[in-house]
Design an enzyme around this catalytic site. Structure first.
Site, PDB file in Angstrom:
ATOM      1  N   ASP A  26      38.839  48.251  43.930  1.00 32.89           N
ATOM      2  CA  ASP A  26      38.811  48.428  45.382  1.00 32.89           C
ATOM      3  C   ASP A  26      37.648  49.346  45.751  1.00 32.89           C
ATOM      4  O   ASP A  26      37.154  50.092  44.910  1.00 32.89           O
ATOM      5  CB  ASP A  26      40.146  49.037  45.855  1.00 32.89           C
ATOM      6  CG  ASP A  26      40.382  48.817  47.345  1.00 32.89           C
ATOM      7  OD1 ASP A  26      39.683  47.963  47.934  1.00 32.89           O
ATOM      8  OD2 ASP A  26      41.247  49.490  47.910  1.00 32.89           O
ATOM      9  N   GLY A  27      37.221  49.253  47.003  1.00 31.33           N
ATOM     10  CA  GLY A  27      36.205  50.176  47.507  1.00 31.33           C
ATOM     11  C   GLY A  27      34.767  49.746  47.242  1.00 31.33           C
ATOM     12  O   GLY A  27      33.838  50.480  47.556  1.00 31.33           O
ATOM     13  N   HIS A  43      29.944  44.937  44.809  1.00 34.41           N
ATOM     14  CA  HIS A  43      30.653  44.188  43.773  1.00 34.41           C
ATOM     15  C   HIS A  43      29.894  44.270  42.444  1.00 34.41           C
ATOM     16  O   HIS A  43      30.496  44.382  41.374  1.00 34.41           O
ATOM     17  CB  HIS A  43      30.843  42.727  44.190  1.00 34.41           C
ATOM     18  CG  HIS A  43      31.716  42.565  45.406  1.00 34.41           C
ATOM     19  ND1 HIS A  43      32.893  43.254  45.557  1.00 34.41           N
ATOM     20  CD2 HIS A  43      31.573  41.809  46.528  1.00 34.41           C
ATOM     21  CE1 HIS A  43      33.448  42.922  46.720  1.00 34.41           C
ATOM     22  NE2 HIS A  43      32.655  42.053  47.326  1.00 34.41           N
ATOM     23  N   LEU A 137      40.410  45.629  21.814  1.00 32.03           N
ATOM     24  CA  LEU A 137      40.943  45.687  23.184  1.00 32.03           C
ATOM     25  C   LEU A 137      41.128  44.280  23.767  1.00 32.03           C
ATOM     26  O   LEU A 137      40.264  43.426  23.612  1.00 32.03           O
ATOM     27  CB  LEU A 137      39.958  46.474  24.064  1.00 32.03           C
ATOM     28  CG  LEU A 137      40.247  46.542  25.559  1.00 32.03           C
ATOM     29  CD1 LEU A 137      41.402  47.494  25.833  1.00 32.03           C
ATOM     30  CD2 LEU A 137      39.016  46.993  26.323  1.00 32.03           C
TER      31      LEU A 137
HETATM   32  C1  IPE Z   1      37.242  45.294  45.546  1.00 33.09           C
HETATM   33  O1  IPE Z   1      36.478  45.911  46.535  1.00 33.09           O
HETATM   34  C2  IPE Z   1      36.662  43.970  45.104  1.00 33.09           C
HETATM   35  C3  IPE Z   1      37.548  42.808  45.286  1.00 33.09           C
HETATM   36  C4  IPE Z   1      38.758  42.820  45.745  1.00 33.09           C
HETATM   37  C5  IPE Z   1      36.990  41.506  44.923  1.00 33.09           C
HETATM   38  P1  IPE Z   1      36.639  45.542  48.076  1.00 33.09           P
HETATM   39  O2  IPE Z   1      35.814  44.328  48.325  1.00 33.09           O
HETATM   40  O3  IPE Z   1      38.076  45.435  48.418  1.00 33.09           O
HETATM   41  O4  IPE Z   1      35.955  46.789  48.783  1.00 33.09           O
HETATM   42  P2  IPE Z   1      36.396  47.489  50.155  1.00 33.09           P
HETATM   43  O5  IPE Z   1      37.861  47.778  50.059  1.00 33.09           O
HETATM   44  O6  IPE Z   1      36.079  46.543  51.256  1.00 33.09           O
HETATM   45  O7  IPE Z   1      35.566  48.721  50.207  1.00 33.09           O
HETATM   46 MG    MG Z   2      39.482  46.618  49.501  1.00 28.27          MG
END
Ligand code: IPE
Ligand code: MG
Length: 185
Positions: A26-27, A43, A137
């Site tokens: 996330d983020g 990403h 792993l």
């Molecule tokens: C996580 O980051 C990536 C995926 C879910 C593919 P986000 O795309 O959710 O990033 P934010 O939450 O908008 O910052």
């Molecule tokens: Mg997100």
């Protein structure tokens, strides 16, 4: 001098290493926005983090690392972002597969992979096949994953297995066996 192998054994013995770590990614988008970059750069940076985490987990002796990479809900994102994510998945497996082999990492997947577009699906299945010989792993990617779907699929499989006369109660062990995570601690 202590060998790397001995050192790793020492670390594993002296510390309480979890056998399974799961990370919800996330983020990425927020990271990119803060830097004035497009979401896709976020990403890509996420993949750099994942590479480091995977290496570290392998080194300290974590057995399973699950990455919640793409949920069923993520299909609702703009089409252009979804397709960029799918392309990134293909590209990343291609680029990283040799390193996964070098590091003895076994690739696995949870989620409805049959619903992925053909290229990422084939790439993922080939990655799983190629790394199946590895014993270090296990890196589990959650792709097109939904917890509710996982439970529903498990229940439906059990319903198919049971006949009408069978009034026995469902056990945790039987239920667990039908989850995507069967065999994963
Ligand atoms: C996580 O980051 C990536 C995926 C879910 C593919 P986000 O795309 O959710 O990033 P934010 O939450 O908008 O910052
Ligand atoms: Mg997100």
């Amino acid at each position: 001098m202590i060998s790397e192998e001995e050192l790793k054994t020492k670390i594993t013995k002296s510390r309480n290493i979890p056998s399974h770590i799961a990370i919800i990614m996330d983020g990425n988008g927020r990271w990119a926005r803060k830097k004035g970059l497009p979401r896709i750069s976020g990403h890509k940076e996420g993949i750099n983090s994942v590479r480091e985490i995977t290496r570290a987990c392998g080194e300290i002796g974590v057995n399973f690392l699950t990455l919640y990479t793409f949920s069923q809900e993520n299909w609702r994102r703009p089409r252009i972002e979804v397709s960029a994510l799918m392309n990134l998945l293909v590209e990343t497996i291609r680029k990283e597969i040799d390193e996964l082999m070098d590091n003895n990492v076994r690739l696995q997947v949870i989620g409805k992979i049959e619903e992925l577009p053909e290229r990422p699906r084939v790439e993922m299945l080939e990655g799983i096949k190629r790394t199946a010989v590895n014993s270090g792993l296990t890196l589990v990617l959650a792709l097109n994953y939904s917890g509710r779907t996982e439970i529903l699929e498990a229940v439906n499989k059990i319903l198919l297995m049971k006949n009408d006369e069978d009034k026995s109660e469902l056990t945790e062990q039987l239920f667990e066996k039908q989850l995507y995570t069967n065999g994963i601690p």
